[in-house]
Motif scaffolding. Sequence first.
Motif, mmCIF file in Angstrom:
data_model
loop_
_atom_site.group_PDB
_atom_site.id
_atom_site.type_symbol
_atom_site.label_atom_id
_atom_site.label_comp_id
_atom_site.label_asym_id
_atom_site.label_seq_id
_atom_site.Cartn_x
_atom_site.Cartn_y
_atom_site.Cartn_z
ATOM 1 N N ASP A 1 -15.623 -5.323 5.949
ATOM 2 C CA ASP A 1 -16.829 -4.659 5.409
ATOM 3 C C ASP A 1 -16.266 -3.545 4.389
ATOM 4 O O ASP A 1 -16.356 -2.507 4.599
ATOM 5 C CB ASP A 1 -17.424 -3.933 6.574
ATOM 6 N N PHE A 2 -16.242 -4.148 3.191
ATOM 7 C CA PHE A 2 -15.696 -3.307 2.111
ATOM 8 C C PHE A 2 -16.588 -2.355 1.655
ATOM 9 O O PHE A 2 -16.442 -1.304 1.434
ATOM 10 C CB PHE A 2 -15.162 -4.272 0.910
ATOM 11 N N ASP A 3 -17.801 -2.530 1.702
ATOM 12 C CA ASP A 3 -18.941 -1.754 1.264
ATOM 13 C C ASP A 3 -18.744 -0.725 2.144
ATOM 14 O O ASP A 3 -19.028 0.654 1.540
ATOM 15 C CB ASP A 3 -20.362 -2.395 1.317
ATOM 16 N N GLY B 1 -9.286 12.963 9.745
ATOM 17 C CA GLY B 1 -9.518 12.872 8.220
ATOM 18 C C GLY B 1 -8.185 12.010 7.602
ATOM 19 O O GLY B 1 -7.544 12.527 6.520
ATOM 20 N N THR B 2 -7.868 11.005 8.487
ATOM 21 C CA THR B 2 -6.572 10.263 8.070
ATOM 22 C C THR B 2 -7.014 8.939 7.712
ATOM 23 O O THR B 2 -7.805 8.282 8.380
ATOM 24 C CB THR B 2 -5.119 10.273 8.911
ATOM 25 N N LEU B 3 -5.914 8.069 6.744
ATOM 26 C CA LEU B 3 -6.338 6.707 6.605
ATOM 27 C C LEU B 3 -4.737 5.978 6.960
ATOM 28 O O LEU B 3 -4.050 6.598 6.334
ATOM 29 C CB LEU B 3 -6.617 6.533 5.097
ATOM 30 N N LYS B 4 -4.700 5.009 7.647
ATOM 31 C CA LYS B 4 -3.701 4.381 7.950
ATOM 32 C C LYS B 4 -3.655 3.081 7.637
ATOM 33 O O LYS B 4 -4.520 2.118 7.815
ATOM 34 C CB LYS B 4 -3.449 4.548 9.648
ATOM 35 N N LEU B 5 -2.666 2.820 6.597
ATOM 36 C CA LEU B 5 -2.235 1.418 6.068
ATOM 37 C C LEU B 5 -0.886 1.047 6.464
ATOM 38 O O LEU B 5 0.115 1.425 5.963
ATOM 39 C CB LEU B 5 -2.327 1.565 4.538
ATOM 40 N N GLY B 6 -1.068 0.119 7.496
ATOM 41 C CA GLY B 6 0.270 -0.260 8.059
ATOM 42 C C GLY B 6 0.933 0.840 8.758
ATOM 43 O O GLY B 6 0.315 1.267 9.892
ATOM 44 N N PHE C 1 -1.154 5.119 -6.069
ATOM 45 C CA PHE C 1 -2.090 4.045 -5.389
ATOM 46 C C PHE C 1 -1.245 3.353 -4.020
ATOM 47 O O PHE C 1 -0.151 3.303 -4.152
ATOM 48 C CB PHE C 1 -2.562 2.907 -6.431
ATOM 49 N N ALA C 2 -2.217 2.790 -3.356
ATOM 50 C CA ALA C 2 -1.675 2.189 -2.016
ATOM 51 C C ALA C 2 -2.555 0.945 -2.172
ATOM 52 O O ALA C 2 -3.708 0.839 -2.225
ATOM 53 C CB ALA C 2 -1.688 2.586 -1.004
ATOM 54 N N VAL C 3 -1.854 -0.343 -1.645
ATOM 55 C CA VAL C 3 -2.446 -1.540 -1.584
ATOM 56 C C VAL C 3 -2.308 -2.356 -0.289
ATOM 57 O O VAL C 3 -1.201 -2.209 0.298
ATOM 58 C CB VAL C 3 -1.749 -2.530 -2.637
ATOM 59 N N ALA D 1 -7.047 -8.405 -2.726
ATOM 60 C CA ALA D 1 -6.559 -7.132 -2.124
ATOM 61 C C ALA D 1 -7.560 -5.834 -2.427
ATOM 62 O O ALA D 1 -8.343 -5.796 -2.836
ATOM 63 C CB ALA D 1 -5.160 -6.765 -3.073
ATOM 64 N N THR D 2 -7.087 -5.069 -1.474
ATOM 65 C CA THR D 2 -7.736 -3.794 -1.468
ATOM 66 C C THR D 2 -7.025 -2.399 -1.925
ATOM 67 O O THR D 2 -5.782 -2.470 -1.411
ATOM 68 C CB THR D 2 -8.380 -3.191 -0.177
#
Length: 129
Positions: free
Chosen positions: A115-117, A73-78, A106-108, A96-97
């Motif tokens: 596949d953004f959708d 259940g994690t999200l890794k940004l960089g 927030f994180a950018v 940007a997302t």
Amino acid sequence: MPALFMIIRFRTPFWYKFVLLVLWVVSFDLTIFLLYKPLLALLRYLFLTLDIIFGVWVLSIFKKEIIVDQDTGTLKLGKKIFSLSSVKGVEKKGLATVFRFKDGTFAVFPHPVEDFDFLEKLVGEKGSE
């Protein structure tokens, strides 16, 4: 029964990488063939150095990605790791997302994703749990 190992990677799209690569090649060609000869030696090396730095940045984009690990259940940004349950929503801002969190931060991710959708749907489902 073993758990499913479900890691989903959202990379930058091909068209984005291709456009940046073309821009780098064009800028490098302009520097070498048009601007390089009439400039002073110091400016030649400055423009050449800037083109090399731009090229390294363009090549680094080929490895940029958002990783969603459904098992943990994690999200890794960089190099930053966030919990999917803390994500309030995800939206596009230009190229940007932007990930908005429940605590108001927030994180950018400064590049578009393939596949953004699907990313939006996945974060919406996991974030509401």
